[in-house]
Design an enzyme around this catalytic site. Sequence first.
Site, PDB file in Angstrom:
ATOM      1  CG  ASP A 111       9.660   3.388  -4.905  1.00  0.00           C
ATOM      2  OD1 ASP A 111      10.274   3.158  -3.847  1.00  0.00           O
ATOM      3  OD2 ASP A 111       8.423   3.557  -4.937  1.00  0.00           O
ATOM      4  CD  GLU A 129       7.613  -2.367   5.122  1.00  0.00           C
ATOM      5  OE1 GLU A 129       6.510  -1.837   5.380  1.00  0.00           O
ATOM      6  OE2 GLU A 129       7.868  -3.562   5.360  1.00  0.00           O
ATOM      7  CG  ASP A 132      10.799   1.783  -0.620  1.00  0.00           C
ATOM      8  OD1 ASP A 132      10.544   2.937  -1.011  1.00  0.00           O
ATOM      9  OD2 ASP A 132      10.479   0.773  -1.265  1.00  0.00           O
ATOM     10  CG  HIS A 133       7.448   2.461   3.286  1.00  0.00           C
ATOM     11  ND1 HIS A 133       6.664   1.560   3.990  1.00  0.00           N
ATOM     12  CD2 HIS A 133       7.429   2.026   2.006  1.00  0.00           C
ATOM     13  CE1 HIS A 133       6.202   0.636   3.174  1.00  0.00           C
ATOM     14  NE2 HIS A 133       6.669   0.892   1.965  1.00  0.00           N
ATOM     15  CG  ASP A 136       8.420   5.830  -1.044  1.00  0.00           C
ATOM     16  OD1 ASP A 136       9.228   6.138  -1.954  1.00  0.00           O
ATOM     17  OD2 ASP A 136       7.934   4.691  -0.928  1.00  0.00           O
TER      18      ASP A 136
END
Length: 331
Positions: A111, A129, A132-133, A136
């Site tokens: 990460d 992004e 990724d988020h 997450d």
Amino acid sequence: MSVKRYLTPEQLVGFENYKYSAQDTSPLSNYVMHPFWNTVVKICPRWIAPNVLTFVGFLFTVANFVLLSFYDYSYYASSVDIPPGTGPYPPVPNWVWIVCALNHFLAHTLDGIDGKQARRTGTSGPLGELFDHGLDSWTTFFIPACIWSIFGRTDYSISPLRFYFILWNVLSCFYTSHWEKYLTKILFLPWGYDISQALIFAIYLVTGIWGQQIWKFEIVQGISSGAMFEFMMYAGSLGTSLPMSFWNVYNHCRLIVSQMSSTRCELLNWLLLPLALAVGIAITFPTLELATLLIMGSIATVAHIHYGVYVVRQMCDHFHIKCFSIKDRTE
């Protein structure tokens, strides 16, 4: 094959104009983690797409959840008032905690280097992004759920209600940090993030070496003290956490999309209706609680996976890129 259109033309235009902006003032992050990640990313071959690193890192957290679900499905294996090795709840093997520590370390490392790999390969963009988020947001459930196995769920450990408060605290912190970015256009990275990841790795590792009982101190009470101020509904059992968490994942991702595309964030989404219905059934008919909440959790999971897959496909089509491979520059 047509692609489901979750993103509006206005949102796609907003993504075209998006620029990443973040502030990270954590000494641990700046002087320890980033120098370590800068070294690690150099080992990574340039042909590996950043989203592959992101997704593999996420799968390590899923692996921990699956592993502990097998060895501690009911969260009784570490309970202090059930003697180890007695009854239907044998203790979690120490090797499992060592594996969880390794998986968590690898997940945090991947990460940390995915963005660096994107800049290194010239593939930075809004899809990375968002990917990724979005992943997450799932780990905000998986990581606390795994940590709970270390403490157990009975009177002298962490009760389901207390864990529910802890989980809501984690979800709220994640949501408010992105809400702050929605308002300010800057992602302020908290000091506690890298510290918390280091502590989780240490807890897994120490548990695997010395066993769970080392963590049975009053500090357990303090872990969740700040979470008591969260507003929530509680249906009375462990099962509530799953559908509520996955509804939040779905809600978080929609906020992130609105924040990154500079469009108005919707007030409610359709999953809130079946969620409220499930909680109502669970309270009114306790015998149907587990089945109702598992069904709701399944609906929320499928709905969000569908949303995530088709948002990624739509963005790939719009930007003429591939999610898990780097486009040949000679094409």
